[in-house]
Design a protein around this motif. Structure first.
Motif, PDB file in Angstrom:
ATOM      1  N   LEU A   1       2.804   4.434  -8.926  1.00 45.47           N
ATOM      2  CA  LEU A   1       2.039   5.546  -9.550  1.00 45.47           C
ATOM      3  C   LEU A   1       2.706   6.907 -10.030  1.00 45.47           C
ATOM      4  O   LEU A   1       2.725   7.406 -11.147  1.00 45.47           O
ATOM      5  N   LEU A   2       3.347   7.487  -9.072  1.00 46.14           N
ATOM      6  CA  LEU A   2       4.106   8.703  -9.062  1.00 46.14           C
ATOM      7  C   LEU A   2       5.249   8.707 -10.155  1.00 46.14           C
ATOM      8  O   LEU A   2       5.540   9.365 -10.975  1.00 46.14           O
TER       9      LEU A   2
ATOM     10  N   SER B   1       0.831  -1.195   0.098  1.00 50.02           N
ATOM     11  CA  SER B   1      -0.109  -0.007  -0.154  1.00 50.02           C
ATOM     12  C   SER B   1       0.927   1.397   0.022  1.00 50.02           C
ATOM     13  O   SER B   1       0.348   2.346  -0.550  1.00 50.02           O
ATOM     14  N   ALA B   2       2.142   1.177   0.797  1.00 52.44           N
ATOM     15  CA  ALA B   2       2.920   2.289   0.679  1.00 52.44           C
ATOM     16  C   ALA B   2       3.756   2.503  -0.707  1.00 52.44           C
ATOM     17  O   ALA B   2       4.134   3.623  -0.855  1.00 52.44           O
TER      18      ALA B   2
ATOM     19  N   LEU C   1       2.512   1.274  -3.821  1.00 55.25           N
ATOM     20  CA  LEU C   1       1.799   1.744  -4.879  1.00 55.25           C
ATOM     21  C   LEU C   1       1.806   3.336  -5.221  1.00 55.25           C
ATOM     22  O   LEU C   1       2.059   3.448  -6.469  1.00 55.25           O
ATOM     23  N   PRO C   2       1.389   4.175  -4.275  1.00 54.34           N
ATOM     24  CA  PRO C   2       1.522   5.469  -4.663  1.00 54.34           C
ATOM     25  C   PRO C   2       3.126   6.140  -5.201  1.00 54.34           C
ATOM     26  O   PRO C   2       2.800   6.700  -6.323  1.00 54.34           O
ATOM     27  N   ASN C   3       3.969   5.541  -4.681  1.00 55.08           N
ATOM     28  CA  ASN C   3       5.237   5.776  -5.452  1.00 55.08           C
ATOM     29  C   ASN C   3       5.498   5.345  -6.680  1.00 55.08           C
ATOM     30  O   ASN C   3       6.127   5.930  -7.520  1.00 55.08           O
TER      31      ASN C   3
END
Length: 273
Positions: free
Chosen positions: A16-17, A9-10, A12-14
Motif C-alpha cells: 500500500l505504501l 499481513s506484513a 500488505l502495508p508495504n
C-alpha cells in the motif's frame, strides 16, 4: 495465524505504501518526461514511453521567455514575505501561547482557511489608490496573508511546550523579556521555526492569484509565467512541462535539504508532557 498469513499481513502495508508513492510521483515523472519530448511526441495519439530526450524545451523557456527574471521575482517575494512573517508571527505566537489566547488563535486559523480571493478585491482597491499595483511591495504584503497565519498557527504549539521556568530564571538573572525570548526561547523552538518557514515559503512560492492580479510585467512570478504559456490557439506542452519542472525543482531541493528539520519540527510540535 500461520506463517504465510503473517507474511502477507506484513507485506500488505508495504504494498500500500509503494502504491501511494507511485501515485504521488507519477504526475511529476510524467511532467518530467513531457519536458524532454518534442511537441510532436507530446501530442502523439499513443503515449511514448521510450524516446530520445531533448533539452530544447528548457532552452526555449529560459532563453526566450526571461524565465530567470521570473524566478528571481518569485524568490524575492517568497523570501521577503516569509522573513516578514517570521518577524511579526513569532512574537505573536509567543504571546498567544504564554497568555492562553485561544480565541485569538482560532481567529488566526479562520483567516488561514478563508479563500484568498476574498482578500483580493480590497487589496486591489487599496494598492490602486496607493499606486502600488505591479510592485514588489504589493506582492509581498499580499503574500503576508499566506505566510503570517501559517507561521503563527504552527509555532504556537512549540512555544506552549517551553516551560515558563526558563523565562523566569532568565528574568531573575537580569535579562529582559525580549532578551529571554531571543536568546533562550527562539533557539529551543528552532525546529518549529524551520518547519513553519519552509512551509510558508512553499505556499508563497506557489501562489498564483495574488501574483496574477497584483503583479506587473517587471514583477511577474513563475506561476504566472507558466500560465502565460497557455493560449487559445495552441499549447506548447513541452515548454509548459519544462517551466513546471523549473518551478518545482527549487522547492524539492530545499525540502530535501531540510527534510530532517521538517520531520523533527512536525513531530516535536505534537508532543505534550
Amino acid at each position: 495465524m500461520n506463517g504465510r498469513t503473517r507474511r502477507l499481513s506484513a507485506l500488505l502495508p508495504n504494498l500500500l505504501l509503494g502504491l501511494a508513492i507511485v501515485i504521488m510521483l507519477f504526475p511529476f515523472v510524467w511532467m518530467l518526461m513531457m519536458s524532454l519530448k518534442t511537441q510532436v511526441q507530446n501530442t502523439a495519439a499513443v503515449p511514448l514511453w521510450f524516446f530520445t530526450p531533448t533539452l530544447e524545451n528548457y532552452r526555449n523557456v529560459i532563453e526566450r521567455n526571461n524565465f530567470l527574471q521570473f524566478t528571481k521575482n518569485s524568490m524575492i517575494v517568497a523570501v521577503t514575505a516569509t522573513a516578514l512573517g517570521m518577524l511579526l508571527g513569532l512574537p505573536a505566537a509567543y504571546a498567544i501561547a504564554r497568555f492562553k489566547q485561544r480565541g485569538l488563535s482560532l481567529w488566526i486559523l479562520v483567516s488561514r482557511i478563508i479563500p484568498y480571493i476574498t482578500f483580493l478585491l480590497p487589496l486591489f482597491l487599496v494598492f490602486t489608490r496607493l499606486n502600488l499595483i505591479g510592485s514588489y511591495t504589493a506582492l509581498i504584503i499580499s503574500h503576508l496573508i499566506i505566510t503570517l497565519p501559517l507561521i503563527v498557527w504552527i509555532t504556537i504549539a512549540f512555544f506552549e511546550d517551553i516551560p515558563t521556568d526558563l523565562e523566569e530564571a532568565a528574568l531573575v538573572d537580569g535579562s529582559s523579556r525580549v532578551g529571554a525570548f531571543v536568546r533562550i526561547i527562539l533557539p529551543l523552538v528552532a525546529p518549529g521555526i524551520v518547519t513553519a518557514g519552509i512551509l510558508a515559503m512553499i505556499f508563497s512560492w506557489n501562489q498564483f492569484l495574488f501574483s496574477l492580479i497584483l503583479g506587473g510585467p517587471n514583477t511577474k512570478t513563475v506561476p504566472v509565467a507558466v500560465f502565460n504559456f497557455l493560449s487559445y490557439g495552441s499549447q506548447d506542452y513541452g515548454a509548459i512541462a519544462a517551466a513546471a519542472v523549473l518551478i518545482t525543482l527549487p522547492i524539492i531541493l530545499l525540502s530535501l535539504t531540510v527534510q530532517k528539520y521538517i520531520v523533527k519540527g512536525l513531530t516535536a510540535g505534537g508532543v505534550k508532557g
